[in-house]
Design an enzyme around this catalytic site. Structure first.
Site, PDB file in Angstrom:
ATOM      1  N   ARG A  25      -5.692  37.421 -19.654  1.00  0.00           N
ATOM      2  CA  ARG A  25      -6.052  38.665 -18.880  1.00  0.00           C
ATOM      3  C   ARG A  25      -5.061  39.489 -18.215  1.00  0.00           C
ATOM      4  O   ARG A  25      -4.418  39.256 -17.210  1.00  0.00           O
ATOM      5  CB  ARG A  25      -7.083  37.931 -17.570  1.00  0.00           C
ATOM      6  CG  ARG A  25      -8.535  37.557 -18.137  1.00  0.00           C
ATOM      7  CD  ARG A  25      -9.080  37.014 -17.386  1.00  0.00           C
ATOM      8  NE  ARG A  25      -8.726  35.533 -16.679  1.00  0.00           N
ATOM      9  CZ  ARG A  25      -9.187  34.787 -15.977  1.00  0.00           C
ATOM     10  NH1 ARG A  25     -10.673  35.014 -15.286  1.00  0.00           N
ATOM     11  NH2 ARG A  25      -8.527  33.826 -15.606  1.00  0.00           N
ATOM     12  N   ASP A  29      -2.842  34.673 -26.163  1.00  0.00           N
ATOM     13  CA  ASP A  29      -4.056  33.575 -26.272  1.00  0.00           C
ATOM     14  C   ASP A  29      -3.333  32.249 -27.082  1.00  0.00           C
ATOM     15  O   ASP A  29      -2.768  32.676 -28.325  1.00  0.00           O
ATOM     16  CB  ASP A  29      -4.940  34.159 -27.184  1.00  0.00           C
ATOM     17  CG  ASP A  29      -6.210  33.325 -27.416  1.00  0.00           C
ATOM     18  OD1 ASP A  29      -6.011  32.019 -27.150  1.00  0.00           O
ATOM     19  OD2 ASP A  29      -7.498  33.891 -27.974  1.00  0.00           O
ATOM     20  N   TYR A  68     -14.588  17.628 -24.349  1.00  0.00           N
ATOM     21  CA  TYR A  68     -13.655  18.189 -23.379  1.00  0.00           C
ATOM     22  C   TYR A  68     -12.733  16.780 -22.942  1.00  0.00           C
ATOM     23  O   TYR A  68     -11.500  16.844 -23.113  1.00  0.00           O
ATOM     24  CB  TYR A  68     -14.417  18.687 -21.927  1.00  0.00           C
ATOM     25  CG  TYR A  68     -13.285  18.653 -20.973  1.00  0.00           C
ATOM     26  CD1 TYR A  68     -12.501  19.746 -21.045  1.00  0.00           C
ATOM     27  CD2 TYR A  68     -13.307  18.165 -19.991  1.00  0.00           C
ATOM     28  CE1 TYR A  68     -11.563  20.136 -20.257  1.00  0.00           C
ATOM     29  CE2 TYR A  68     -12.273  18.101 -18.892  1.00  0.00           C
ATOM     30  CZ  TYR A  68     -11.160  19.201 -19.050  1.00  0.00           C
ATOM     31  OH  TYR A  68     -10.536  19.445 -17.884  1.00  0.00           O
ATOM     32  N   PRO A  96      -4.887  16.214 -13.125  1.00  0.00           N
ATOM     33  CA  PRO A  96      -5.669  16.308 -11.912  1.00  0.00           C
ATOM     34  C   PRO A  96      -7.189  15.954 -11.852  1.00  0.00           C
ATOM     35  O   PRO A  96      -7.782  15.907 -12.974  1.00  0.00           O
ATOM     36  CB  PRO A  96      -5.646  17.950 -11.623  1.00  0.00           C
ATOM     37  CG  PRO A  96      -4.553  18.312 -12.638  1.00  0.00           C
ATOM     38  CD  PRO A  96      -4.747  17.241 -13.695  1.00  0.00           C
ATOM     39  N   THR A 117      -2.996  33.367 -15.110  1.00  0.00           N
ATOM     40  CA  THR A 117      -3.781  34.208 -14.363  1.00  0.00           C
ATOM     41  C   THR A 117      -4.885  33.787 -13.423  1.00  0.00           C
ATOM     42  O   THR A 117      -5.252  34.748 -12.677  1.00  0.00           O
ATOM     43  CB  THR A 117      -4.769  35.126 -15.520  1.00  0.00           C
ATOM     44  OG1 THR A 117      -5.361  34.122 -16.163  1.00  0.00           O
ATOM     45  CG2 THR A 117      -3.780  35.731 -16.470  1.00  0.00           C
ATOM     46  N   PHE A 177     -12.534  26.493 -12.694  1.00  0.00           N
ATOM     47  CA  PHE A 177     -12.721  25.723 -13.689  1.00  0.00           C
ATOM     48  C   PHE A 177     -14.266  25.698 -13.989  1.00  0.00           C
ATOM     49  O   PHE A 177     -14.626  25.944 -15.357  1.00  0.00           O
ATOM     50  CB  PHE A 177     -12.148  24.412 -13.155  1.00  0.00           C
ATOM     51  CG  PHE A 177     -12.404  23.324 -14.247  1.00  0.00           C
ATOM     52  CD1 PHE A 177     -11.654  23.087 -15.570  1.00  0.00           C
ATOM     53  CD2 PHE A 177     -13.679  22.698 -14.310  1.00  0.00           C
ATOM     54  CE1 PHE A 177     -11.815  22.185 -16.574  1.00  0.00           C
ATOM     55  CE2 PHE A 177     -13.795  21.345 -15.085  1.00  0.00           C
ATOM     56  CZ  PHE A 177     -13.022  21.239 -16.351  1.00  0.00           C
ATOM     57  N   ASN A 205      -0.379  25.211 -19.375  1.00  0.00           N
ATOM     58  CA  ASN A 205      -1.244  24.717 -18.338  1.00  0.00           C
ATOM     59  C   ASN A 205      -2.666  25.305 -19.085  1.00  0.00           C
ATOM     60  O   ASN A 205      -3.581  25.071 -18.463  1.00  0.00           O
ATOM     61  CB  ASN A 205      -1.156  25.622 -17.172  1.00  0.00           C
ATOM     62  CG  ASN A 205      -2.134  25.734 -16.257  1.00  0.00           C
ATOM     63  OD1 ASN A 205      -2.614  24.989 -15.435  1.00  0.00           O
ATOM     64  ND2 ASN A 205      -2.857  27.200 -16.043  1.00  0.00           N
TER      65      ASN A 205
END
Length: 249
Positions: free
Chosen positions: A33, A57, A150, A180, A9, A187, A84
């Site tokens: 979404r 989800d 994270y 990346p 999205t 983000f 992703n």
């Protein structure tokens, strides 16, 4: 090619879907979404390709399995899976972290990726081909202050990618981890829970990666000859060396 993309999205996922929107390809895009998915589908179909959408989800194992059933019935298999979907929430010391944020990151970045991979990989095994592309991070290579959980989730993505490559080796299934560095997407807006001013400061003073840069990289890895597999790739903007060192840091 039949390409399944999670988290399509916005950001990397959206750009990846747009990059693969070429004649002969079929896309199945997913995300939480659904209104954004519908808009993306409309735009992509104007290019003359078939696009399917599913509200998803990845934290919900039943939803993932339902999606896999639908994919199996409609497509029979998947050529490329792009894992992703992922997020970062908060920047706190380990002794002050929000455990709800920790749960969301672990459930999305690790368990969600595992759920989707577990549901789709058997199709690839049956067809004796396929390519799983996991979107990791430089945070999964070098830990930074207040990144704790994270970073842990992205180290897990790296480990899962390496082990999946070994496990799926007999079935001619490629597994690629793309990691990346700092990229100017939603983000940071998500990480700072909608604080646009704070999110914007993250990219002050240097030219960060764009979502399209990562989409181009994913496309390159996915379109190499069948005998070539890029297992692991770390990509940063020119002004960043890793998750700690960048211009002005």
């Amino acid at each position: 090619m039949k390409i399944l993309i999670t988290g399509a999205t916005s950001g990397f996922g959206k750009a990846i879907a747009e990059r693969f929107a070429l004649p002969g390809n079929e896309l199945w895009i997913t995300g939480r979404r659904t209104e954004r998915l519908d808009l993306l589908q409309q735009g992509l179909e104007q290019k003359g390709i078939t696009v399917r959408t599913s509200g998803l989800d990845v934290r919900d194992k039943q939803m993932v399995n339902t999606l896999a059933d639908a994919v199996g019935k409609e497509w029979g298999g998947v050529d490329i899976l792009v894992n992703n979907a992922g997020l970062a929430l908060g920047v706190s010391s380990i002794d002050e972290g929000d455990t709800a944020d920790w749960d969301d990151m672990i459930d999305t970045n690790v368990k969600g990726l595992l759920y989707v991979t577990r549901a789709i990989a058997p199709m690839m095994r049956q067809q004796q081909s396929g390519h799983i592309i996991n979107i990791g991070s430089t945070a999964g290579k070098v830990v930074y202050q207040n990144g704790n959980v994270y970073c842990a989730t992205k180290f897990a993505v790296d480990a899962i990618s390496q082990s999946a490559r070994i496990d799926l080796l007999p079935y001619r299934i490629k597994v690629t981890s793309i990691n990346p560095g700092m990229a100017e997407t939603e983000f940071s807006l998500v990480r700072f829970k909608g604080d646009a001013a704070r999110a914007g400061q993250v990219y002050n003073g240097f030219e960060a990666l764009r979502a399209e840069d990562i989409a181009d990289t994913v496309y390159y890895c996915a379109t190499l000859p069948p005998h070539v597999c890029i297992n692991d790739l770390t990509i940063t903007c020119t002004q960043q060396a890793n998750s700690i060192y960048k211009v002005g840091s």
